[in-house]
Design a protein around this motif. Structure first.
Motif, PDB file in Angstrom:
ATOM      1  N   ASP A  84       0.826  -1.205   0.000  1.00 36.54           N
ATOM      2  CA  ASP A  84       0.000   0.000   0.000  1.00 36.54           C
ATOM      3  C   ASP A  84       0.861   1.257   0.000  1.00 36.54           C
ATOM      4  O   ASP A  84       0.529   2.252  -0.654  1.00 36.54           O
ATOM      5  N   ALA A  85       1.966   1.202   0.756  1.00 39.04           N
ATOM      6  CA  ALA A  85       2.839   2.380   0.819  1.00 39.04           C
ATOM      7  C   ALA A  85       3.475   2.657  -0.541  1.00 39.04           C
ATOM      8  O   ALA A  85       3.526   3.819  -0.991  1.00 39.04           O
ATOM      9  N   TRP A  86       3.941   1.586  -1.227  1.00 37.48           N
ATOM     10  CA  TRP A  86       4.526   1.798  -2.551  1.00 37.48           C
ATOM     11  C   TRP A  86       3.482   2.303  -3.541  1.00 37.48           C
ATOM     12  O   TRP A  86       3.758   3.171  -4.369  1.00 37.48           O
ATOM     13  N   TYR A  87       2.280   1.754  -3.435  1.00 37.56           N
ATOM     14  CA  TYR A  87       1.213   2.226  -4.316  1.00 37.56           C
ATOM     15  C   TYR A  87       0.892   3.689  -4.021  1.00 37.56           C
ATOM     16  O   TYR A  87       0.674   4.494  -4.942  1.00 37.56           O
ATOM     17  N   GLY A  88       0.861   4.047  -2.729  1.00 34.52           N
ATOM     18  CA  GLY A  88       0.601   5.438  -2.358  1.00 34.52           C
ATOM     19  C   GLY A  88       1.675   6.369  -2.881  1.00 34.52           C
ATOM     20  O   GLY A  88       1.376   7.482  -3.347  1.00 34.52           O
ATOM     21  N   LEU A  89       2.942   5.939  -2.804  1.00 36.17           N
ATOM     22  CA  LEU A  89       4.027   6.770  -3.328  1.00 36.17           C
ATOM     23  C   LEU A  89       3.884   6.985  -4.828  1.00 36.17           C
ATOM     24  O   LEU A  89       4.110   8.086  -5.339  1.00 36.17           O
ATOM     25  N   ARG A  90       3.522   5.920  -5.541  1.00 32.59           N
ATOM     26  CA  ARG A  90       3.340   6.071  -6.997  1.00 32.59           C
ATOM     27  C   ARG A  90       2.175   7.016  -7.294  1.00 32.59           C
ATOM     28  O   ARG A  90       2.246   7.836  -8.214  1.00 32.59           O
ATOM     29  N   ALA A  91       1.087   6.889  -6.498  1.00 33.69           N
ATOM     30  CA  ALA A  91      -0.063   7.762  -6.714  1.00 33.69           C
ATOM     31  C   ALA A  91       0.284   9.218  -6.426  1.00 33.69           C
ATOM     32  O   ALA A  91      -0.136  10.137  -7.151  1.00 33.69           O
ATOM     33  N   LEU A  92       1.081   9.450  -5.386  1.00 32.40           N
ATOM     34  CA  LEU A  92       1.483  10.819  -5.053  1.00 32.40           C
ATOM     35  C   LEU A  92       2.427  11.379  -6.112  1.00 32.40           C
ATOM     36  O   LEU A  92       2.396  12.571  -6.417  1.00 32.40           O
ATOM     37  N   ARG A  93       3.250  10.501  -6.688  1.00 29.61           N
ATOM     38  CA  ARG A  93       4.165  10.966  -7.734  1.00 29.61           C
ATOM     39  C   ARG A  93       3.404  11.373  -8.985  1.00 29.61           C
ATOM     40  O   ARG A  93       3.846  12.260  -9.727  1.00 29.61           O
ATOM     41  N   ARG A  94       2.250  10.756  -9.209  1.00 35.96           N
ATOM     42  CA  ARG A  94       1.455  11.114 -10.388  1.00 35.96           C
ATOM     43  C   ARG A  94       0.717  12.439 -10.197  1.00 35.96           C
ATOM     44  O   ARG A  94       0.185  12.983 -11.164  1.00 35.96           O
ATOM     45  N   SER A 405      -2.223   8.569   3.541  1.00 32.65           N
ATOM     46  CA  SER A 405      -2.179   9.727   4.446  1.00 32.65           C
ATOM     47  C   SER A 405      -0.972   9.661   5.363  1.00 32.65           C
ATOM     48  O   SER A 405      -0.313  10.676   5.625  1.00 32.65           O
ATOM     49  N   VAL A 406      -0.651   8.460   5.865  1.00 30.39           N
ATOM     50  CA  VAL A 406       0.516   8.310   6.736  1.00 30.39           C
ATOM     51  C   VAL A 406       1.797   8.604   5.969  1.00 30.39           C
ATOM     52  O   VAL A 406       2.703   9.287   6.469  1.00 30.39           O
ATOM     53  N   VAL A 407       1.895   8.074   4.742  1.00 26.74           N
ATOM     54  CA  VAL A 407       3.086   8.357   3.921  1.00 26.74           C
ATOM     55  C   VAL A 407       3.226   9.859   3.690  1.00 26.74           C
ATOM     56  O   VAL A 407       4.319  10.431   3.828  1.00 26.74           O
ATOM     57  N   LEU A 408       2.110  10.501   3.376  1.00 23.18           N
ATOM     58  CA  LEU A 408       2.139  11.949   3.144  1.00 23.18           C
ATOM     59  C   LEU A 408       2.521  12.705   4.421  1.00 23.18           C
ATOM     60  O   LEU A 408       3.311  13.657   4.379  1.00 23.18           O
TER      61      LEU A 408
END
Length: 879
Positions: A84-94, A405-408
């Motif tokens: 989930d964290a890697w997916y979140g990072l990719r989503a934030l990068r987009r 949200s946690v990653v952010l």
């Protein structure tokens, strides 16, 4: 933990780290079993395709079996969170614009709070840099400064469980043989013989005082700074002599450069309490045992707790006779942690006022980020709907969104750490310079482990606060509407509007505080203190430190007055214990007829000469001032302020009334001979509630002030004043300060407060502006079809603009109204901090409302303009 369980845990951890290798091993093993089953099926007469399909069915499907086998070899929950964290990072990068905005907003809020917490932690919570600091405790009893009688009892009767030392850090001495060669004064601490033993510190050169040692001469221990200043950085001054207040002291030792001492005030040298009489003839604290001058610090014996020692010392203190017997019941002994700046009940409101604005900025940042996440979640409706259609449960979607949200938040926390580090660097440089000018030493302001834990905690709390509501709202789906990418519904809109209104309200509170502070500073510039300050200067000198006797002090004051009266640049002069708006000594007053202890009136006071009232233009509204005969005889008379007369003798004529000063020694009844108009001699922000003037004693040896009104405060006039004193006593150090400089010092606080509040307010308004821009952009996007249809039906751009502005200003007006009400309530609680202002000061509140309204208009202008420029044909084609 059993060996088998430990081996299983280590096996799973190793497999989790080497995931690619695990996948390869699982694939090889599955392939082996499939080939074996396929061969068995071929042997039974099946075709190759039938044999292969039967083998797959036999093991339950390759993908499912592979997942189950991997879950048994690793930690599936951790692996899912990592995915989930890697997916979140990719989503934030987009979405770089969203990501950078969110990190900047959250980093600013977290950085301010982490920086301020670091400063408070370094001053108020970090243990002293002393060996065994966890066993050192500050000893208080309602007050930090305590009498010798109490110290003596605690030291002797409690020595089995605690070693109690005492020190007075406020002594000032003249160093060197002459005023010209000494370079001024030095700060000395008078300490008990066991002071350095309690702190468990020894000097690298020489030695320190030892309890019970009989010294043949007067000794002093120097700080590293003073030893370098007077003997050179490379010299060894141990055994050398140094002249202090015309008395020779032998240097016993030099403390290391890193020695901090027990508080912020680092003295230049340390002298034994028993040698105070050499510095100040006639003074001996052991004979004046009720004089509150000592700060106590103790080292606990091994094996005892603070609670045990505190109870024992409280029992000892209860048996010590007090000048005020009620203190034994009201104030028990407290052991406080050994820190540089211990917090007390009086400091907590100030700490709250310091922390609350930065906390508000973080709240605005969290609300802003929550709004951004809500807008982003609404745009991801189609994605969420697709995942639900493929079988994802609501809990799985909430976990994915909360992980993002946690990653952010962690990225915002790292950005906040950079902001905090820069803030601490600037604060350390600025505060260090200010502290050095006041003779204080500040510790290094840095990010330690405790602050890192706080940063991690505040980031996670921010993640939950910002992410939980958007996540819940985003997973409450209408699949058909979500696939068509239609809005988030009325509930989401109400939540966004509420968050936006909260941001506006909080920044309004901060800006109102800034406006009141600025108005307070303006008011302080125009505040009449009740006395004249033009061309009035104060000459400070200390006859006790110069070794004067009472008779010599009287003769000195007389000679100075004769010389100055003959000077053409001096218009008038007066003597006082201290000038207005400087020291605030108080006395306890008893009125005849009242029993001891009933209705004590505590009042600030000053000892002044008869010319004091005329020099400052303070009118005597009833009675008279002092006479020269009363000054010479030390007559028991007094002049009181109008407020004091009203309080002590309401409805009665104050002239002729009597009162007595409660002191350590019996005092005569004093007769009130005059009433002076009220002034602001204690606080510039308010008229003195009480004030008493007593006749000046020309034989007094304490620090005195000569007040002089000049024809013009010029360098030549100041030089003439200095030459007058040097002509009488070349070795007496003097300092000159104008009353204008004193007033400017008082105005620094509202100026600094207004600057800080304005910075925080503008910062909060900027964050709120970003949030309002994002909300209005989202709302315009939601209504784009409506605007397109309205334009197609003939609506003008003005109508569309009015619709957008009306919708935005409803939110702003709600937040503005709530913020003004909260600010007015807080201002009423803090009205004593403002210089003659009403807590409902109209100019301040009007300025804030106009300022916030203008900022809101600027934030809404871009989205409103885009709404007015929609292409109706495009939206009609979509329909």
């Amino acid at each position: 933990m059993t060996p088998d369980l430990l081996r299983a845990l280590l096996f799973r951890v190793g497999r989790l780290v080497r995931r690619n290798r695990v996948d390869s091993e699982i694939d090889d093993e599955l392939q082996f079993h499939l080939d074996a089953l396929t061969e068995e099926n071929l042997a039974r007469g099946m075709t190759e395709e039938e044999a292969r399909q039967a083998a797959v069915r036999a093991i339950g499907g390759t993908t499912r079996t592979k997942e189950e086998y991997r879950d048994g070899m690793t930690f599936p929950v951790i692996e899912s969170i990592v995915r989930d964290a890697w997916y979140g990072l990719r989503a934030l990068r987009r979405a770089p614009a969203f990501t950078l905005t969110a990190i900047a907003v959250l980093g600013l809020g977290i950085g301010l709070n982490v920086g301020l917490v670091s400063i408070v932690r370094a001053l108020c919570y970090r243990p002293l840099p002393l060996p065994g600091a966890e066993r050192i405790a500050g000893i208080t009893r309602g007050h930090r400064v305590l009498p010798y009688r109490l110290y003596d009892a605690l030291r002797e009767q409690g020595k089995e469980h605690i070693d109690v030392a005492a020190y007075d850090p406020y002594a000032t001495v003249q160093v060197g043989s002459t005023a010209q060669s000494s370079g001024g004064k030095a700060r000395a601490a008078l300490v008990s013989d066991n002071f350095f033993r309690v702190l468990n510190t020894r000097p690298p050169r020489g030695s320190v005082f030892q309890p019970g040692a009989v010294e043949p001469a007067a000794f002093a221990v120097l700080s590293h700074r003073m030893a370098a200043r007077y003997f050179g950085p490379e010299a060894n001054p141990v055994g050398a002599t140094i002249r202090l207040n015309q008395q020779l002291f032998t240097v016993m030792g030099v403390m290391p450069a890193e020695f901090q001492g027990p508080d912020l005030m680092l003295p230049d040298l340390w002298i034994r309490l028993s040698d105070e009489g050499l510095l100040r003839p006639g003074y001996d604290i052991r004979k004046d045992q009720d004089n509150r001058r000592l700060i106590l610090v103790g080292r606990l014996a091994p094996g005892v707790t603070r609670r045990q020692v505190q109870e024992e010392l409280s029992a000892i203190a209860a048996r010590v006779p007090e000048r005020r017997p009620d203190e034994a019941e009201v104030f028990p002994i407290e052991l406080r942690p050994a820190v540089l700046f211990p917090l007390n009940a009086e400091m907590l409101p100030f700490l709250f006022l310091l922390m609350a604005p930065t906390g508000m900025v973080l709240l605005i940042a969290c609300a802003n980020l929550a709004n951004l996440l809500l807008a982003r979640a609404s745009r991801r409706g189609k994605e969420m709907a697709t995942r639900v259609a493929l079988g994802a449960g609501r809990g799985r979607l909430i976990r994915q969104l909360m992980t993002e949200s946690v990653v952010l938040a962690l990225m915002g926390g790292l950005a906040g750490t950079l902001v905090a580090a820069q803030l601490l660097q600037s604060a350390s440089r600025f505060l260090g310079q200010q502290a050095a000018a006041m003779g204080l030493v500040l510790p290094a302001l840095q990010l330690d482990a405790g602050v890192w834990v706080f940063m991690l905690g505040i980031s996670l709390v921010s993640a939950v606060a910002c992410g939980i509501t958007p996540a819940l709202n985003a997973t409450r789906l209408d699949l058909a509407a979500a696939v068509r990418q239609e809005g988030g519904g009325a509930q989401g809109s109400r939540l966004r509007n509420a968050l936006m209104a909260a941001q506006v309200a909080v920044c309004t509170v901060l800006l109102c505080a800034a406006g009141l502070m600025i108005r307070s500073f303006q008011q302080s510039l125009a505040t009449d203190p009740g006395f004249k300050t033009e061309r009035v200067v104060t000459v400070h000198y200390d006859l006790a430190s110069a070794g004067y006797t009472s008779a010599q002090a009287t003769a000195f004051q007389r000679r100075v007055a004769m010389r100055l009266r003959s000077s053409r640049s001096v218009r008038s002069m007066a003597l006082a214990s201290s000038p207005p708006l400087s020291d605030r000594p108080t006395i306890s007053i008893l009125v005849p007829g009242e029993p001891q202890g009933d209705r004590r009136a505590s009042s600030p006071y000053n000892q002044v000469s008869p010319e004091f009232f005329r020099l400052f233009g303070i009118a005597i509204t009833a009675g008279r001032s002092f006479t020269e005969a009363e000054i010479a005889e030390g007559a028991p008379v007094a002049v009181v302020s109008q407020a004091t007369a009203r309080r002590l003798w309401p409805g009665e004529p104050p002239i002729g009334q009597r009162f007595r000063v409660q002191n350590d020694t019996p005092q005569p009844w004093r007769e009130v001979v005059g009433v002076a108009e009220d002034t602001r001699s204690v606080w510039l922000s308010r008229v003195d509630e009480n004030y008493v003037y007593l006749p000046f004693d020309p034989s007094k040896l304490e620090l005195s002030a000569l007040l002089v009104q000049l024809d013009g405060d010029t360098p030549a006039a100041r030089t003439e004043l200095t030459d007058t004193f040097r002509a009488i006593d070349p070795e007496l150090p003097v300092s000159i300060e104008s009353m204008g400089e004193v007033l400017n010092r008082w105005r620094l606080l509202p100026l600094a407060g207004s600057a800080l509040a304005m910075c925080l307010g503008v910062m909060a308004l900027s964050l709120a502006g970003v949030g309002l821009y994002g909300v209005m952009t989202y709302l315009v996007g939601q209504r784009r079809r409506e605007f397109g249809i309205r334009v197609a039906l003939g609506a003008s751009k003005r109508i569309i603009l009015a619709m957008v502005f009306r919708q935005g200003f409803r939110i702003v007006a709600l937040g503005l109204g709530i913020g003004v009400l909260v600010a007015a309530a807080l201002a009423r609680l803090l009205m004593g901090s403002f210089y003659g202002l009403s807590p409902y000061d109209p100019p301040a509140f009007l300025f804030v409302m106009c300022f916030v309204g203008t900022a809101a208009l600027a934030s809404m202008y871009g989205p409103a303009t885009r709404a007015a420029e929609v292409d109706p044909a495009a939206y009609l084609r979509e329909e």
